[in-house]
Design an enzyme around this catalytic site. Structure first.
Site, PDB file in Angstrom:
ATOM      1  N   LYS A  15       7.685   7.967   1.162  1.00  0.00           N
ATOM      2  CA  LYS A  15       7.279   9.066   2.052  1.00  0.00           C
ATOM      3  C   LYS A  15       7.686   8.808   3.513  1.00  0.00           C
ATOM      4  O   LYS A  15       8.279   9.658   4.168  1.00  0.00           O
ATOM      5  CB  LYS A  15       5.753   9.283   1.979  1.00  0.00           C
ATOM      6  CG  LYS A  15       5.244   9.535   0.557  1.00  0.00           C
ATOM      7  CD  LYS A  15       3.742   9.736   0.512  1.00  0.00           C
ATOM      8  CE  LYS A  15       2.916   8.547   0.961  1.00  0.00           C
ATOM      9  NZ  LYS A  15       2.957   7.370   0.077  1.00  0.00           N
ATOM     10  N   ARG A  88      -5.218  13.138   0.304  1.00  0.00           N
ATOM     11  CA  ARG A  88      -5.285  12.091  -0.709  1.00  0.00           C
ATOM     12  C   ARG A  88      -6.243  12.440  -1.833  1.00  0.00           C
ATOM     13  O   ARG A  88      -6.329  11.708  -2.816  1.00  0.00           O
ATOM     14  CB  ARG A  88      -5.794  10.788  -0.071  1.00  0.00           C
ATOM     15  CG  ARG A  88      -4.854  10.170   0.927  1.00  0.00           C
ATOM     16  CD  ARG A  88      -4.065   9.237   0.289  1.00  0.00           C
ATOM     17  NE  ARG A  88      -3.727   7.897   0.467  1.00  0.00           N
ATOM     18  CZ  ARG A  88      -2.854   7.393   1.321  1.00  0.00           C
ATOM     19  NH1 ARG A  88      -2.358   8.085   2.283  1.00  0.00           N
ATOM     20  NH2 ARG A  88      -2.492   6.166   1.228  1.00  0.00           N
ATOM     21  N   ARG A 125       8.729  -4.786   1.573  1.00  0.00           N
ATOM     22  CA  ARG A 125       8.869  -3.938   2.770  1.00  0.00           C
ATOM     23  C   ARG A 125       8.597  -4.772   4.024  1.00  0.00           C
ATOM     24  O   ARG A 125       7.707  -5.602   4.068  1.00  0.00           O
ATOM     25  CB  ARG A 125       7.867  -2.789   2.719  1.00  0.00           C
ATOM     26  CG  ARG A 125       7.823  -2.016   4.051  1.00  0.00           C
ATOM     27  CD  ARG A 125       7.051  -0.730   3.982  1.00  0.00           C
ATOM     28  NE  ARG A 125       5.733  -0.887   3.406  1.00  0.00           N
ATOM     29  CZ  ARG A 125       4.982   0.137   2.991  1.00  0.00           C
ATOM     30  NH1 ARG A 125       5.433   1.372   3.081  1.00  0.00           N
ATOM     31  NH2 ARG A 125       3.791  -0.086   2.468  1.00  0.00           N
ATOM     32  N   ARG A 158       3.137  -5.376   6.668  1.00  0.00           N
ATOM     33  CA  ARG A 158       1.810  -4.757   6.746  1.00  0.00           C
ATOM     34  C   ARG A 158       0.795  -5.627   6.014  1.00  0.00           C
ATOM     35  O   ARG A 158       1.102  -6.190   4.974  1.00  0.00           O
ATOM     36  CB  ARG A 158       1.850  -3.355   6.110  1.00  0.00           C
ATOM     37  CG  ARG A 158       2.077  -2.253   7.102  1.00  0.00           C
ATOM     38  CD  ARG A 158       2.393  -0.932   6.462  1.00  0.00           C
ATOM     39  NE  ARG A 158       1.399  -0.466   5.498  1.00  0.00           N
ATOM     40  CZ  ARG A 158       1.457   0.728   4.901  1.00  0.00           C
ATOM     41  NH1 ARG A 158       2.448   1.558   5.172  1.00  0.00           N
ATOM     42  NH2 ARG A 158       0.541   1.094   4.030  1.00  0.00           N
ATOM     43  N   ARG A 169      -4.281  -0.317  -4.305  1.00  0.00           N
ATOM     44  CA  ARG A 169      -3.831   0.967  -3.745  1.00  0.00           C
ATOM     45  C   ARG A 169      -3.246   1.855  -4.844  1.00  0.00           C
ATOM     46  O   ARG A 169      -3.465   3.069  -4.860  1.00  0.00           O
ATOM     47  CB  ARG A 169      -2.796   0.719  -2.638  1.00  0.00           C
ATOM     48  CG  ARG A 169      -3.425   0.204  -1.350  1.00  0.00           C
ATOM     49  CD  ARG A 169      -2.420  -0.470  -0.441  1.00  0.00           C
ATOM     50  NE  ARG A 169      -1.329   0.397  -0.027  1.00  0.00           N
ATOM     51  CZ  ARG A 169      -0.179  -0.062   0.472  1.00  0.00           C
ATOM     52  NH1 ARG A 169       0.009  -1.375   0.636  1.00  0.00           N
ATOM     53  NH2 ARG A 169       0.755   0.772   0.832  1.00  0.00           N
TER      54      ARG A 169
END
Ligand code: AP5
Ligand code: MG
Length: 212
Positions: A15, A88, A125, A158, A169
Site C-alpha cells: 500500500k 481497518r 523492509r 520499523r 498483524r
C-alpha cells in the site's frame, strides 16, 4: 476531480509503496494512519505514548483515536486523497463515509495476495525515516547498504517489523478485513488487484483504475 482512493490490503501488501507512486504520478495527497501514528510516537506526544505499546505489539489502536487523527489531517475540499491503512474494520468504514467522505466519489482497491509471502517481505523492509522512502533488502535494495538513495539518511527497520509482531498483524488483518470488503462490495466500489506482481505491474493496474 480524481476519485478518492481507499487502499485495502494486508501488512506488507504494498500500500505505502504504491501510494508514493500514485502521489508522484497523479498528484494525490497521501494519508497513512500508520505513518501519522508513528509520527506521534516519534514526537513523544501524549497520543504517541498512548499508542506505542499497541502498535509495537501489532494490535489495532481504538477507532475513536484513529478517526480523530484522520479528521484533523484531512481536508477534502478540492483535493483527492489516498487513504492508506484506514479503514481497518466495518465501523471505521462507516465512519469514513459519515464523517469524512460524504458523497465524494471513492474507489476501494483491495491488494490481493497470498499472506504467506508477507512475513519475508516485511522483515526485509527498511525505511528512510525522513523521506519516507520504502526499500526491501531482497526485491528493492538501496544502492549503498543502509543508506537512502534519495536523502542519504540512514535506513531503519520499523519496530513492528519483527517476525513475531508481523504474524500477529497478519492474524489481526484476517480477523477484521472481511466486513470492510463486504461494505465496499455492497456499495459497488470495490476493485481487486493482483498484488503478487512486480511494483510496476501493480502500479499499472492501479493507473488503469484511476484513469477509467
Ligand atoms: P500501517 O503502517 O498501516 O501498517 P500495515 O497495514 O501493517 O501495512 P504496512 O505499512 O506494513 O505495509 P504496506 O502495505 O504499506 O507495504 P509496503 O508498501 O511498505 O499500520 C501500522 C500499525 O498502526 C497497525 O498495526 C496498527 O497498530 C496501527 N494502525 C494504523 N492504522 C490503523 C487503523 N486504521 N486503526 C487502528 N490501528 C491502526 O511494502 C512492504 C515491503 O514489501 C517493502 O519492503 C516493499 O519494498 C516491498 N514491496 C512492495 N511492493 C512489492 C511488490 N510488488 N513486490 C515485492 N515487494 C514489494
Ligand atoms: Mg504502509
Amino acid at each position: 476531480m480524481k476519485p478518492q482512493l481507499i487502499l485495502l490490503g494486508a501488512p506488507g501488501s504494498g500500500k505505502g509503496t504504491q501510494a508514493a507512486k500514485i502521489v508522484s504520478e497523479f498528484g494525490y495527497n497521501h494519508l497513512s494512519t500508520g505513518d501519522l501514528l508513528r509520527a506521534e510516537i516519534l514526537k513523544g506526544s501524549e497520543l504517541g505514548n498512548k499508542v506505542k505499546e499497541i502498535i509495537d505489539a501489532g494490535n489495532l489502536v481504538d477507532d475513536a483515536t484513529v478517526l480523530e487523527l484522520l479528521k484533523v489531517n484531512c481536508d477534502l475540499s478540492g483535493h483527492s486523497y489516498i487513504f492508506d491503512g484506514f479503514p481497518r474494520n466495518g465501523e471505521q468504514a462507516k465512519a469514513l463515509d459519515n464523517t469524512v467522505l460524504g458523497n465524494s466519489k471513492a474507489i476501494a482497491i483491495y491488494f490481493k495476495l497470498d499472506l504467506e509471502v508477507l512475513v519475508e517481505r516485511i522483515t526485509n523492509r527498511r525505511i528512510a525515516p525522513t523521506s519516507g522512502r520504502i526499500y526491501n533488502l531482497l526485491s528493492n535494495p538501496p544502492q549503498v547498504e543502509g543508506v537512502c538513495d534519495e536523502s542519504g539518511e540512514a535506513l531503519i527497520q520499523r519496530k513492528d517489523d519483527n517476525e513475531e509482531t508481523v504474524r500477529n498483524r497478519l492474524n489481526v488483518f484476517k480477523e477484521t478485513i472481511n466486513p470492510v470488503l463486504e461494505y465496499y462490495r455492497s456499495k459497488n466500489c470495490l476493485v481487486e488487484i493482483d498484488a503478487t506482481k512486480s511494483q510496476d505491474e501493480v502500479f499499472s493496474q492501479i493507473s488503469n483504475i484511476i484513469n477509467n
